[in-house]
Design a protein around this motif. Structure first.
Motif, mmCIF file in Angstrom:
data_model
loop_
_atom_site.group_PDB
_atom_site.id
_atom_site.type_symbol
_atom_site.label_atom_id
_atom_site.label_comp_id
_atom_site.label_asym_id
_atom_site.label_seq_id
_atom_site.Cartn_x
_atom_site.Cartn_y
_atom_site.Cartn_z
ATOM 1 N N ASP A 37 0.818 -1.218 0.000
ATOM 2 C CA ASP A 37 0.000 0.000 0.000
ATOM 3 C C ASP A 37 0.850 1.265 0.000
ATOM 4 N N GLU A 38 1.919 1.233 0.784
ATOM 5 C CA GLU A 38 2.803 2.404 0.818
ATOM 6 C C GLU A 38 3.479 2.615 -0.531
ATOM 7 N N VAL A 39 3.875 1.506 -1.147
ATOM 8 C CA VAL A 39 4.516 1.622 -2.455
ATOM 9 C C VAL A 39 3.534 2.222 -3.456
ATOM 10 N N ILE A 40 2.277 1.745 -3.409
ATOM 11 C CA ILE A 40 1.265 2.261 -4.335
ATOM 12 C C ILE A 40 1.064 3.763 -4.124
ATOM 13 N N ARG A 41 0.992 4.178 -2.849
ATOM 14 C CA ARG A 41 0.817 5.609 -2.563
ATOM 15 C C ARG A 41 1.962 6.426 -3.135
ATOM 16 N N HIS A 42 3.190 5.941 -2.912
ATOM 17 C CA HIS A 42 4.372 6.644 -3.401
ATOM 18 C C HIS A 42 4.385 6.731 -4.918
ATOM 19 N N VAL A 43 4.093 5.601 -5.560
ATOM 20 C CA VAL A 43 4.143 5.548 -7.021
ATOM 21 C C VAL A 43 3.075 6.471 -7.605
ATOM 22 N N ARG A 44 1.886 6.488 -6.973
ATOM 23 C CA ARG A 44 0.820 7.370 -7.462
ATOM 24 C C ARG A 44 1.205 8.833 -7.315
ATOM 25 N N ALA A 45 1.960 9.138 -6.271
ATOM 26 C CA ALA A 45 2.390 10.521 -6.067
ATOM 27 C C ALA A 45 3.309 10.967 -7.203
ATOM 28 N N THR A 46 4.065 10.039 -7.771
ATOM 29 C CA THR A 46 4.969 10.402 -8.864
ATOM 30 C C THR A 46 4.311 10.268 -10.225
ATOM 31 N N LEU A 47 3.546 9.211 -10.415
ATOM 32 C CA LEU A 47 3.068 8.895 -11.766
ATOM 33 C C LEU A 47 1.606 9.237 -12.001
ATOM 34 N N GLY A 48 0.894 9.621 -10.948
ATOM 35 C CA GLY A 48 -0.542 9.789 -11.130
ATOM 36 C C GLY A 48 -1.220 8.454 -10.966
ATOM 37 N N SER A 49 -2.251 8.189 -11.753
ATOM 38 C CA SER A 49 -3.024 6.972 -11.522
ATOM 39 C C SER A 49 -2.298 5.740 -12.046
ATOM 40 N N VAL A 50 -2.103 4.797 -11.141
ATOM 41 C CA VAL A 50 -1.529 3.505 -11.483
ATOM 42 C C VAL A 50 -2.383 2.475 -10.756
ATOM 43 N N SER A 51 -2.731 1.405 -11.440
ATOM 44 C CA SER A 51 -3.606 0.415 -10.796
ATOM 45 C C SER A 51 -2.828 -0.398 -9.772
ATOM 46 N N HIS A 52 -3.567 -0.892 -8.766
ATOM 47 C CA HIS A 52 -2.962 -1.800 -7.793
ATOM 48 C C HIS A 52 -2.267 -2.945 -8.506
ATOM 49 N N GLN A 53 -2.984 -3.514 -9.474
ATOM 50 C CA GLN A 53 -2.461 -4.680 -10.175
ATOM 51 C C GLN A 53 -1.128 -4.369 -10.838
ATOM 52 N N ALA A 54 -1.011 -3.188 -11.425
ATOM 53 C CA ALA A 54 0.236 -2.817 -12.108
ATOM 54 C C ALA A 54 1.383 -2.793 -11.106
ATOM 55 N N VAL A 55 1.118 -2.239 -9.909
ATOM 56 C CA VAL A 55 2.175 -2.164 -8.895
ATOM 57 C C VAL A 55 2.510 -3.563 -8.370
ATOM 58 N N TYR A 56 1.484 -4.391 -8.145
ATOM 59 C CA TYR A 56 1.746 -5.778 -7.741
ATOM 60 C C TYR A 56 2.635 -6.469 -8.765
ATOM 61 N N ASP A 57 2.289 -6.290 -10.034
ATOM 62 C CA ASP A 57 3.055 -6.942 -11.099
ATOM 63 C C ASP A 57 4.511 -6.482 -11.094
ATOM 64 N N VAL A 58 4.702 -5.170 -10.916
ATOM 65 C CA VAL A 58 6.074 -4.643 -10.886
ATOM 66 C C VAL A 58 6.823 -5.227 -9.688
ATOM 67 N N LEU A 59 6.171 -5.246 -8.517
ATOM 68 C CA LEU A 59 6.834 -5.776 -7.323
ATOM 69 C C LEU A 59 7.225 -7.235 -7.545
ATOM 70 N N ARG A 60 6.331 -7.998 -8.159
ATOM 71 C CA ARG A 60 6.631 -9.416 -8.384
ATOM 72 C C ARG A 60 7.785 -9.575 -9.378
ATOM 73 N N ALA A 61 7.732 -8.814 -10.462
ATOM 74 C CA ALA A 61 8.771 -8.931 -11.489
ATOM 75 C C ALA A 61 10.135 -8.535 -10.933
ATOM 76 N N LEU A 62 10.169 -7.444 -10.169
ATOM 77 C CA LEU A 62 11.448 -6.977 -9.633
ATOM 78 C C LEU A 62 11.978 -7.923 -8.550
ATOM 79 N N THR A 63 11.062 -8.524 -7.787
ATOM 80 C CA THR A 63 11.487 -9.486 -6.764
ATOM 81 C C THR A 63 12.028 -10.746 -7.435
ATOM 82 N N ASP A 64 11.307 -11.237 -8.448
ATOM 83 C CA ASP A 64 11.772 -12.433 -9.173
ATOM 84 C C ASP A 64 13.133 -12.186 -9.806
ATOM 85 N N ALA A 65 13.362 -10.957 -10.262
ATOM 86 C CA ALA A 65 14.625 -10.633 -10.930
ATOM 87 C C ALA A 65 15.745 -10.371 -9.930
#
Ligand SMILES: [Zn+2]
Ligand SMILES: [Zn+2]
Length: 152
Positions: A37-65
């Protein structure tokens, strides 16, 4: 705050450089151990509207990598950090959930050697120190009493 090496890190992990990925990395550098949730808040502050799912996907991809580390302990929500690869541990406050880094006790991974590894090749030891943070210790009447007892 955008470190120039985030792009290189993404490319090095064979990931496309996208604004959400850069924003998530920047958010976690500013606020290590943030939950989703904190990551989503931060990302929205920079990028505007970003879906929860998009942030989940990024977190998963970056963690896997291996660019992010996911910290999941009993009874807490998953948190993420960009300090990876050094086998460090965490100290968590039972009362408010504050979390801080604790350097590896031995200096190389795995930090602790299992007394019986059951034939597994162990490459990481994750230690969580549970306790009460200084803020909570200062405001809790119970622990203040405990401390004055101890100092007598
Ligand atoms: Zn606390
Ligand atoms: Zn950490």
């Amino acid at each position: 705050m955008l470190a120039p090496d985030d792009r290189a890190a993404l490319r090095g992990a064979s990931l496309r450089v996208t604004r959400p990925r850069l924003a998530v990395l920047a958010a976690l550098r500013e606020r290590p151990h943030a939950d989703t949730d904190e990551v989503i808040r931060h990302v929205r502050a920079t990028l505007g509207s970003v879906s929860h799912q998009a942030v989940y996907d990024v977190l998963r991809a970056l963690t896997d990598a291996g660019l992010l580390r996911r910290i999941q302990t009993a009874g807490t929500t998953a948190r993420y950090e960009s300090r990876v690869g050094d086998n460090h541990h965490h100290v968590i406050c039972r009362s408010c959930g504050a979390i801080a880094d604790v350097d590896c006790a031995v200096g190389h991974a795995p930090c602790l050697t299992a007394s019986d590894d059951h034939g597994f090749v162990v490459d990481e030891a994750e230690v969580v120190y549970w306790g009460t943070c200084p803020d909570c210790t200062a405001t809790s009447p119970l622990s203040v009493n405990a401390r004055s007892e101890g100092s007598r």
